[in-house]
Write a protein that holds these residues in place. Structure first.
Motif, PDB file in Angstrom:
ATOM      1  N   THR A   1       0.856  -1.179   0.000  1.00  0.00           N
ATOM      2  CA  THR A   1       0.000   0.000   0.000  1.00  0.00           C
ATOM      3  C   THR A   1       0.896   1.234   0.000  1.00  0.00           C
ATOM      4  O   THR A   1       1.517   1.559   1.020  1.00  0.00           O
ATOM      5  N   PRO A   2       1.015   1.937  -1.133  1.00  0.00           N
ATOM      6  CA  PRO A   2       1.871   3.126  -1.184  1.00  0.00           C
ATOM      7  C   PRO A   2       1.335   4.233  -0.277  1.00  0.00           C
ATOM      8  O   PRO A   2       0.137   4.526  -0.290  1.00  0.00           O
ATOM      9  N   ILE A   3       2.210   4.802   0.525  1.00  0.00           N
ATOM     10  CA  ILE A   3       1.803   5.880   1.415  1.00  0.00           C
ATOM     11  C   ILE A   3       2.800   7.035   1.316  1.00  0.00           C
ATOM     12  O   ILE A   3       3.942   6.863   0.879  1.00  0.00           O
ATOM     13  N   VAL A   4       2.344   8.200   1.699  1.00  0.00           N
ATOM     14  CA  VAL A   4       3.197   9.389   1.684  1.00  0.00           C
ATOM     15  C   VAL A   4       2.903  10.193   2.948  1.00  0.00           C
ATOM     16  O   VAL A   4       1.775  10.192   3.455  1.00  0.00           O
ATOM     17  N   LEU A   5       3.921  10.849   3.480  1.00  0.00           N
ATOM     18  CA  LEU A   5       3.771  11.578   4.740  1.00  0.00           C
ATOM     19  C   LEU A   5       4.327  12.992   4.615  1.00  0.00           C
ATOM     20  O   LEU A   5       5.455  13.181   4.166  1.00  0.00           O
ATOM     21  N   ALA A   6       3.507  13.964   5.010  1.00  0.00           N
ATOM     22  CA  ALA A   6       4.004  15.332   5.195  1.00  0.00           C
ATOM     23  C   ALA A   6       4.592  15.364   6.601  1.00  0.00           C
ATOM     24  O   ALA A   6       3.867  15.353   7.600  1.00  0.00           O
ATOM     25  N   ALA A   7       5.901  15.366   6.692  1.00  0.00           N
ATOM     26  CA  ALA A   7       6.589  15.108   7.962  1.00  0.00           C
ATOM     27  C   ALA A   7       6.248  16.108   9.068  1.00  0.00           C
ATOM     28  O   ALA A   7       6.350  15.784  10.245  1.00  0.00           O
ATOM     29  N   ARG A   8       5.808  17.321   8.682  1.00  0.00           N
ATOM     30  CA  ARG A   8       5.516  18.330   9.712  1.00  0.00           C
ATOM     31  C   ARG A   8       4.016  18.554   9.903  1.00  0.00           C
ATOM     32  O   ARG A   8       3.604  19.561  10.468  1.00  0.00           O
ATOM     33  N   ASP A   9       3.243  17.593   9.441  1.00  0.00           N
ATOM     34  CA  ASP A   9       1.794  17.662   9.637  1.00  0.00           C
ATOM     35  C   ASP A   9       1.479  17.058  11.006  1.00  0.00           C
ATOM     36  O   ASP A   9       1.036  15.929  11.138  1.00  0.00           O
ATOM     37  N   TRP A  10       1.719  17.845  12.064  1.00  0.00           N
ATOM     38  CA  TRP A  10       1.596  17.340  13.427  1.00  0.00           C
ATOM     39  C   TRP A  10       0.195  16.788  13.708  1.00  0.00           C
ATOM     40  O   TRP A  10       0.055  15.759  14.365  1.00  0.00           O
ATOM     41  N   GLN A  11      -0.835  17.513  13.243  1.00  0.00           N
ATOM     42  CA  GLN A  11      -2.200  17.101  13.528  1.00  0.00           C
ATOM     43  C   GLN A  11      -2.498  15.718  12.942  1.00  0.00           C
ATOM     44  O   GLN A  11      -3.131  14.882  13.578  1.00  0.00           O
ATOM     45  N   HIS A  12      -2.011  15.480  11.716  1.00  0.00           N
ATOM     46  CA  HIS A  12      -2.236  14.182  11.092  1.00  0.00           C
ATOM     47  C   HIS A  12      -1.498  13.089  11.853  1.00  0.00           C
ATOM     48  O   HIS A  12      -2.042  11.997  12.071  1.00  0.00           O
TER      49      HIS A  12
ATOM     50  N   LEU B   1       5.860   8.598  15.874  1.00  0.00           N
ATOM     51  CA  LEU B   1       6.685   9.778  15.617  1.00  0.00           C
ATOM     52  C   LEU B   1       6.163  10.986  16.391  1.00  0.00           C
ATOM     53  O   LEU B   1       6.936  11.809  16.886  1.00  0.00           O
ATOM     54  N   TYR B   2       4.829  11.091  16.491  1.00  0.00           N
ATOM     55  CA  TYR B   2       4.234  12.248  17.170  1.00  0.00           C
ATOM     56  C   TYR B   2       4.651  12.289  18.641  1.00  0.00           C
ATOM     57  O   TYR B   2       4.976  13.349  19.175  1.00  0.00           O
ATOM     58  N   LYS B   3       4.655  11.122  19.297  1.00  0.00           N
ATOM     59  CA  LYS B   3       5.017  11.076  20.708  1.00  0.00           C
ATOM     60  C   LYS B   3       6.434  11.577  20.933  1.00  0.00           C
ATOM     61  O   LYS B   3       6.713  12.301  21.879  1.00  0.00           O
ATOM     62  N   GLN B   4       7.344  11.175  20.046  1.00  0.00           N
ATOM     63  CA  GLN B   4       8.735  11.602  20.179  1.00  0.00           C
ATOM     64  C   GLN B   4       8.895  13.096  19.928  1.00  0.00           C
ATOM     65  O   GLN B   4       9.632  13.792  20.633  1.00  0.00           O
ATOM     66  N   LEU B   5       8.181  13.577  18.898  1.00  0.00           N
ATOM     67  CA  LEU B   5       8.245  15.007  18.585  1.00  0.00           C
ATOM     68  C   LEU B   5       7.642  15.850  19.699  1.00  0.00           C
ATOM     69  O   LEU B   5       8.152  16.921  20.042  1.00  0.00           O
ATOM     70  N   GLU B   6       6.537  15.345  20.272  1.00  0.00           N
ATOM     71  CA  GLU B   6       5.870  16.079  21.349  1.00  0.00           C
ATOM     72  C   GLU B   6       6.770  16.188  22.572  1.00  0.00           C
ATOM     73  O   GLU B   6       6.845  17.237  23.217  1.00  0.00           O
TER      74      GLU B   6
ATOM     75  N   GLY C   1       9.133  18.909  22.105  1.00  0.00           N
ATOM     76  CA  GLY C   1       8.548  20.221  21.837  1.00  0.00           C
ATOM     77  C   GLY C   1       8.700  20.677  20.406  1.00  0.00           C
ATOM     78  O   GLY C   1       8.831  21.881  20.142  1.00  0.00           O
ATOM     79  N   LEU C   2       8.697  19.726  19.468  1.00  0.00           N
ATOM     80  CA  LEU C   2       8.943  20.057  18.066  1.00  0.00           C
ATOM     81  C   LEU C   2       7.680  20.059  17.209  1.00  0.00           C
ATOM     82  O   LEU C   2       7.773  20.175  15.991  1.00  0.00           O
ATOM     83  N   CYS C   3       6.511  19.914  17.838  1.00  0.00           N
ATOM     84  CA  CYS C   3       5.288  19.844  17.030  1.00  0.00           C
ATOM     85  C   CYS C   3       4.320  20.982  17.360  1.00  0.00           C
ATOM     86  O   CYS C   3       3.112  20.776  17.444  1.00  0.00           O
ATOM     87  N   GLU C   4       4.872  22.139  17.583  1.00  0.00           N
ATOM     88  CA  GLU C   4       4.040  23.309  17.863  1.00  0.00           C
ATOM     89  C   GLU C   4       3.947  24.189  16.626  1.00  0.00           C
ATOM     90  O   GLU C   4       4.870  24.253  15.817  1.00  0.00           O
ATOM     91  N   GLY C   5       2.806  24.868  16.491  1.00  0.00           N
ATOM     92  CA  GLY C   5       2.614  25.759  15.355  1.00  0.00           C
ATOM     93  C   GLY C   5       2.371  25.001  14.066  1.00  0.00           C
ATOM     94  O   GLY C   5       2.183  23.785  14.060  1.00  0.00           O
ATOM     95  N   THR C   6       2.352  25.714  12.965  1.00  0.00           N
ATOM     96  CA  THR C   6       2.145  25.100  11.654  1.00  0.00           C
ATOM     97  C   THR C   6       3.338  25.410  10.756  1.00  0.00           C
ATOM     98  O   THR C   6       4.134  26.295  11.054  1.00  0.00           O
ATOM     99  N   HIS C   7       3.435  24.678   9.665  1.00  0.00           N
ATOM    100  CA  HIS C   7       4.546  24.882   8.744  1.00  0.00           C
ATOM    101  C   HIS C   7       4.008  25.035   7.335  1.00  0.00           C
ATOM    102  O   HIS C   7       3.049  24.356   6.949  1.00  0.00           O
ATOM    103  N   ALA C   8       4.612  25.911   6.563  1.00  0.00           N
ATOM    104  CA  ALA C   8       4.126  26.201   5.212  1.00  0.00           C
ATOM    105  C   ALA C   8       4.128  24.971   4.320  1.00  0.00           C
ATOM    106  O   ALA C   8       3.310  24.856   3.402  1.00  0.00           O
TER     107      ALA C   8
END
Length: 229
Positions: free
Chosen positions: A15-26, A34-39, A42-49
């Motif tokens: 199943t091909p998948i793709v990830l926007a690495a800075r899409d914290w909400q997703h 990955l989210y737990k480690q980033l949280e 403190g690396l998953c705050e705000g949004t990224h262009a």
């Protein structure tokens, strides 16, 4: 996110998948480790262009071939159950018999539902896979991959791939979608986790799977008798 249909080759079903690495909400919604480690860092705050750019350019094609497991899928599974029918056979067996909706969620609630167009391969003989598939919609054809092999058809409520789930044996038959179809699945890894945390539920599930396999064996014996008579 899935962005195209599953790919079937000599190695198995992908199943091909793709990830926007800075899409914290997703990452949070899909419960990514990955989210737990980033949280923690403190690396998953705000949004990224890059996230807005990703969805603007590729959003239309995302998740087009896999539906999220939700209450609608759960309703579909239970609509396939034939609890009141005493003459159970391959067309009405349900591996979730006597299993509650909450427990079905525990078994395949984290799965996505795979969609296949008519004619698309799902399993090929000799592949090393360990998933068991549950047919939610459509019809699946099974053959032995040799000329003049009788074709077996399975409809909603049926399962296939149980042997590989339990033994990791190579696939012994070819399966393809006879019509547009939707499938849920359970992996060997998922079953192993379930056995650790829900042993009683696992026992019920394995009993139902053994019923499914037994019925298929009886059908095979019946077909062999017809050929020999």
């Amino acid at each position: 996110h899935t962005y195209t249909h599953a790919i079937n080759d000599k190695n198995g079903l992908w199943t091909p998948i793709v990830l926007a690495a800075r899409d914290w909400q997703h990452l949070k919604e899909v419960r990514s480790p990955l989210y737990k480690q980033l949280e923690k860092k403190g690396l998953c705050e705000g949004t990224h262009a890059s996230v807005a750019w990703f969805h603007a350019n590729f959003g239309v094609s995302l998740d087009i071939s896999a539906a999220i497991y939700d209450d609608g899928v759960l309703d579909k599974i239970f609509s396939l159950d034939d609890r009141g029918n005493s003459g159970r056979d391959l067309q009405n067996i349900n591996i979730f018999n006597a299993i509650s909706a909450d427990d079905v969620n525990k078994i395949i609630g984290s799965s996505r539902i795979l969609h296949f167009k008519a004619g698309e391969d799902i399993i090929q003989t000799g592949q090393m896979q360990d998933e068991m598939f549950i047919i939610l919609e459509g019809e699946i054809e099974a053959t032995l991959g040799t000329p003049h092999t009788p074709v077996a058809r399975f409809g909603p409520g049926n399962v296939f791939g149980e042997v590989a789930l339990l033994t990791r044996a190579k696939r012994g038959a070819d399966y393809k979608a006879a019509t547009e179809s939707s499938l849920a699945f359970l992996t060997r890894q998922g079953l192993a986790k379930l056995m650790k945390v829900e042993p009683e539920l696992s026992a019920r599930l394995l009993y139902n799977i053994s019923q499914s396999l037994s019925l298929k064996m009886l059908q095979m014996v019946s077909e062999l008798r017809k050929l020999s008579s």
